[in-house]
Design a protein around this motif. Sequence first.
Motif, mmCIF file in Angstrom:
data_model
loop_
_atom_site.group_PDB
_atom_site.id
_atom_site.type_symbol
_atom_site.label_atom_id
_atom_site.label_comp_id
_atom_site.label_asym_id
_atom_site.label_seq_id
_atom_site.Cartn_x
_atom_site.Cartn_y
_atom_site.Cartn_z
ATOM 1 N N LEU A 176 36.285 50.200 36.053
ATOM 2 C CA LEU A 176 36.515 50.624 37.438
ATOM 3 C C LEU A 176 35.238 51.048 38.129
ATOM 4 C CD1 LEU A 176 39.802 52.637 36.960
ATOM 5 C CD2 LEU A 176 39.541 50.420 38.112
ATOM 6 N N VAL A 177 35.179 50.696 39.392
ATOM 7 C CA VAL A 177 34.119 51.181 40.280
ATOM 8 C C VAL A 177 34.844 52.067 41.278
ATOM 9 C CG1 VAL A 177 32.436 50.476 42.011
ATOM 10 C CG2 VAL A 177 32.869 49.000 40.025
ATOM 11 N N HIS A 178 34.484 53.339 41.330
ATOM 12 C CA HIS A 178 35.235 54.234 42.205
ATOM 13 C C HIS A 178 34.336 55.306 42.795
ATOM 14 C CE1 HIS A 178 38.184 57.710 42.874
ATOM 15 N NE2 HIS A 178 38.521 56.768 43.739
ATOM 16 N N TRP A 199 19.620 45.903 40.732
ATOM 17 C CA TRP A 199 19.985 44.558 40.255
ATOM 18 C C TRP A 199 20.298 44.594 38.771
ATOM 19 C CZ3 TRP A 199 21.188 40.998 43.566
ATOM 20 C CH2 TRP A 199 20.552 40.924 44.809
ATOM 21 N N HIS A 200 21.343 43.897 38.405
ATOM 22 C CA HIS A 200 21.659 43.782 36.975
ATOM 23 C C HIS A 200 22.622 42.636 36.715
ATOM 24 C CE1 HIS A 200 25.015 46.065 38.614
ATOM 25 N NE2 HIS A 200 25.740 45.622 37.583
ATOM 26 N N SER A 201 22.639 42.241 35.478
ATOM 27 C CA SER A 201 23.661 41.335 34.968
ATOM 28 C C SER A 201 24.493 42.228 34.050
ATOM 29 C CB SER A 201 22.941 40.228 34.214
ATOM 30 O OG SER A 201 23.850 39.451 33.506
ATOM 31 N N ASP A 202 25.821 42.122 34.135
ATOM 32 C CA ASP A 202 26.644 43.114 33.436
ATOM 33 C C ASP A 202 26.442 43.090 31.915
ATOM 34 O OD1 ASP A 202 27.766 44.183 35.719
ATOM 35 O OD2 ASP A 202 29.371 42.704 35.779
ATOM 36 N N VAL A 203 26.360 44.280 31.365
ATOM 37 C CA VAL A 203 26.294 44.562 29.917
ATOM 38 C C VAL A 203 25.519 43.492 29.134
ATOM 39 C CG1 VAL A 203 28.328 46.047 29.934
ATOM 40 C CG2 VAL A 203 28.677 43.651 29.443
ATOM 41 N N ASP A 226 29.093 46.419 50.734
ATOM 42 C CA ASP A 226 29.080 45.004 50.333
ATOM 43 C C ASP A 226 28.444 44.902 48.939
ATOM 44 O OD1 ASP A 226 29.865 44.658 52.953
ATOM 45 O OD2 ASP A 226 27.951 43.825 53.632
ATOM 46 N N THR A 227 28.575 43.736 48.338
ATOM 47 C CA THR A 227 27.906 43.508 47.052
ATOM 48 C C THR A 227 26.936 42.338 47.214
ATOM 49 O OG1 THR A 227 29.911 44.251 45.938
ATOM 50 C CG2 THR A 227 28.284 43.107 44.581
ATOM 51 N N LEU A 228 25.712 42.528 46.725
ATOM 52 C CA LEU A 228 24.690 41.469 46.801
ATOM 53 C C LEU A 228 24.628 40.727 45.476
ATOM 54 C CD1 LEU A 228 21.390 42.888 48.368
ATOM 55 C CD2 LEU A 228 23.040 41.342 49.406
ATOM 56 N N GLN A 348 22.639 37.849 39.111
ATOM 57 C CA GLN A 348 22.596 39.310 39.006
ATOM 58 C C GLN A 348 23.250 39.838 40.274
ATOM 59 O OE1 GLN A 348 18.786 41.029 37.919
ATOM 60 N NE2 GLN A 348 18.300 39.221 36.691
ATOM 61 N N HIS A 349 23.648 41.090 40.250
ATOM 62 C CA HIS A 349 24.277 41.654 41.444
ATOM 63 C C HIS A 349 23.916 43.128 41.560
ATOM 64 C CE1 HIS A 349 27.159 42.191 38.117
ATOM 65 N NE2 HIS A 349 27.410 43.354 38.682
ATOM 66 N N THR A 350 24.159 43.662 42.742
ATOM 67 C CA THR A 350 23.980 45.096 42.940
ATOM 68 C C THR A 350 25.002 45.607 43.953
ATOM 69 O OG1 THR A 350 22.511 46.862 43.731
ATOM 70 C CG2 THR A 350 22.112 44.675 44.636
ATOM 71 N N ALA A 351 25.559 46.745 43.658
ATOM 72 C CA ALA A 351 26.381 47.449 44.645
ATOM 73 C C ALA A 351 25.432 48.013 45.708
ATOM 74 C CB ALA A 351 27.142 48.581 43.966
ATOM 75 N N LEU A 352 25.955 48.279 46.892
ATOM 76 C CA LEU A 352 25.153 48.913 47.941
ATOM 77 C C LEU A 352 25.862 50.189 48.375
ATOM 78 C CD1 LEU A 352 24.372 45.795 50.177
ATOM 79 C CD2 LEU A 352 22.942 46.791 48.393
ATOM 80 N N ARG A 360 36.917 56.109 50.698
ATOM 81 C CA ARG A 360 36.996 55.721 49.288
ATOM 82 C C ARG A 360 36.518 54.281 49.109
ATOM 83 N NH1 ARG A 360 40.520 57.801 45.694
ATOM 84 N NH2 ARG A 360 41.764 58.626 47.420
ATOM 85 N N ARG A 361 35.813 54.015 48.005
ATOM 86 C CA ARG A 361 35.520 52.633 47.599
ATOM 87 C C ARG A 361 35.985 52.478 46.160
ATOM 88 N NH1 ARG A 361 31.440 49.396 45.381
ATOM 89 N NH2 ARG A 361 31.177 47.363 46.396
ATOM 90 N N HIS A 362 36.862 51.538 45.929
ATOM 91 C CA HIS A 362 37.573 51.464 44.655
ATOM 92 C C HIS A 362 37.774 49.989 44.319
ATOM 93 C CE1 HIS A 362 41.486 52.968 42.421
ATOM 94 N NE2 HIS A 362 40.525 52.613 41.578
ATOM 95 N N ALA A 364 38.144 47.006 40.827
ATOM 96 C CA ALA A 364 38.426 46.845 39.396
ATOM 97 C C ALA A 364 37.780 45.562 38.903
ATOM 98 C CB ALA A 364 39.937 46.784 39.168
ATOM 99 N N ARG A 365 37.217 45.629 37.708
ATOM 100 C CA ARG A 365 36.551 44.451 37.125
ATOM 101 C C ARG A 365 37.232 44.036 35.839
ATOM 102 N NH1 ARG A 365 30.690 45.519 35.252
ATOM 103 N NH2 ARG A 365 31.593 45.505 33.177
ATOM 104 N N ILE A 366 37.434 42.733 35.698
ATOM 105 C CA ILE A 366 37.922 42.159 34.441
ATOM 106 C C ILE A 366 36.793 41.282 33.920
ATOM 107 C CG2 ILE A 366 39.601 40.550 33.460
ATOM 108 C CD1 ILE A 366 41.685 41.789 35.307
HETATM 109 O O1 LIG Z 1 30.467 47.987 43.234
HETATM 110 C C1 LIG Z 1 29.986 46.867 43.304
HETATM 111 O O2 LIG Z 1 29.817 46.279 44.360
HETATM 112 C C2 LIG Z 1 29.547 46.171 42.053
HETATM 113 C C3 LIG Z 1 29.686 47.061 40.873
HETATM 114 C C4 LIG Z 1 29.210 46.399 39.628
HETATM 115 O O3 LIG Z 1 28.045 46.317 39.374
HETATM 116 C C5 LIG Z 1 30.195 45.812 38.722
HETATM 117 O O4 LIG Z 1 31.386 45.995 38.895
HETATM 118 O O5 LIG Z 1 29.781 45.122 37.786
#
Ligand SMILES: O=C(O)CCC(=O)C(=O)O
Length: 380
Positions: A176-178, A199-203, A226-228, A348-352, A360-362, A364-366
């Motif tokens: 979760l991103v919350h 910037w990251h690539s997940d785990v 937004d997400t980049l 790669q991505h980054t939250a902003l 609230r910003r909420h 869910a990631r699978i």
């Molecule tokens: O909150 C976001 O926009 C991305 C969060 C994130 O890095 C992810 O869920 O892997």
Amino acid sequence: MAPSATETVNQLAADASKLKLYAGGVEHAYKELSPVAFSKDVEEKGSDEHKAAKYPNYLPTWNKDQVYPALEPFEHYDHGKDADPAFPNLLPSSAKVTHLTPTIGTEVDGIQLSKLSEAGKNELARFVAERKVVAFRKQDFADLPISEALDFGGYFGRHHIHPTSGSPAGHPEVHLVHRAAGDKSHETFFKSRVSSVAWHSDVSYEQQPPGTTFLYNLDIPETGGDTLFTDAAEAYNRLSPAFQKLLHGLKARHSGIEQVNASVRKGSIKRREPVVNEHPIVRTHPVTGAKALYINPQFTRDIVGLKKEESDAILNFLYEHIAWGADFQARVKWEESTVVVWDNRLTQHTALVDWKSGQRRHLARITPQAERPFETPFEG
Ligand SMILES: O=C(O)CCC(=O)C(=O)O
Ligand SMILES: [Fe+2]
């Protein structure tokens, strides 16, 4: 007593060198420097704020009883290999398909992911590998029972259980991103940092990091958040053949230790002992054959076999190349009921954290895991 001129200069120099290292990311301690990690679930269960969440079933919990053994290797089969490259089962002629940039990012309207046939899911894996990130609008994903959303995601690989992140009660496979309503932690963060970009690539520290990855929104601010995404294959393509050749054959070390330590330090959970893994710096996609840079400032620590200065110079160059590459990035705007699917091997991505409204910003990631990263030879 006021500091002397020399003390001030020394302090400035120390701060500057710290900043440079952090900016380069080589000394980066995961997320301790990111406002995403500052965000806490400040809402007591049963409180008005808690009730105000659109999806209270998805509010984060951190259960200290969730302790798991080390991940076992498994055989991953990428269903994109079985896809019809014309995508007839994913994108019927009635679907509206809009490319955001030439190499990365597409929006799709008019199809329902949860209703896809097996052939449609195979095409989804391949389409996302080709477009790197795809935003599907007007989806019913968030309204499905969580177990059904997980069944859908499980087609694409074994579910990753995150070592530290919050998850809905009973579903540790959902990351979760919350940022809670009224959360002000970004104010503290921006007192000492100029940007929330991370910037990251997940785990990427896992032996088999994620491939086709799903993120869907539950509650979003009216504007902002937004997400980049960046195209790590195009980032590779932009390098000179001589530099590409230099990177081939090199491996980098990725570490999950700092992320777990940061969680434990703030009294939160550790679901597994952290791991360190070595991956090729240039990895090949098993379906498209695309080659992509696979290093990121959150989890990559150094290049195996190089001296520190050599490793830092190459990694810092690659991080800056990726961060500057607005000409191979896509910005995804969340709309209600969006599911964003990306290929974590090629992006790669980054939250902003840019909104100040206290909304609230909420999300869910699978996160299905994929193959162990591999490389194929330089082709020139
Ligand atoms: O909150 C976001 O926009 C991305 C969060 C994130 O890095 C992810 O869920 O892997
Ligand atoms: Fe992420």
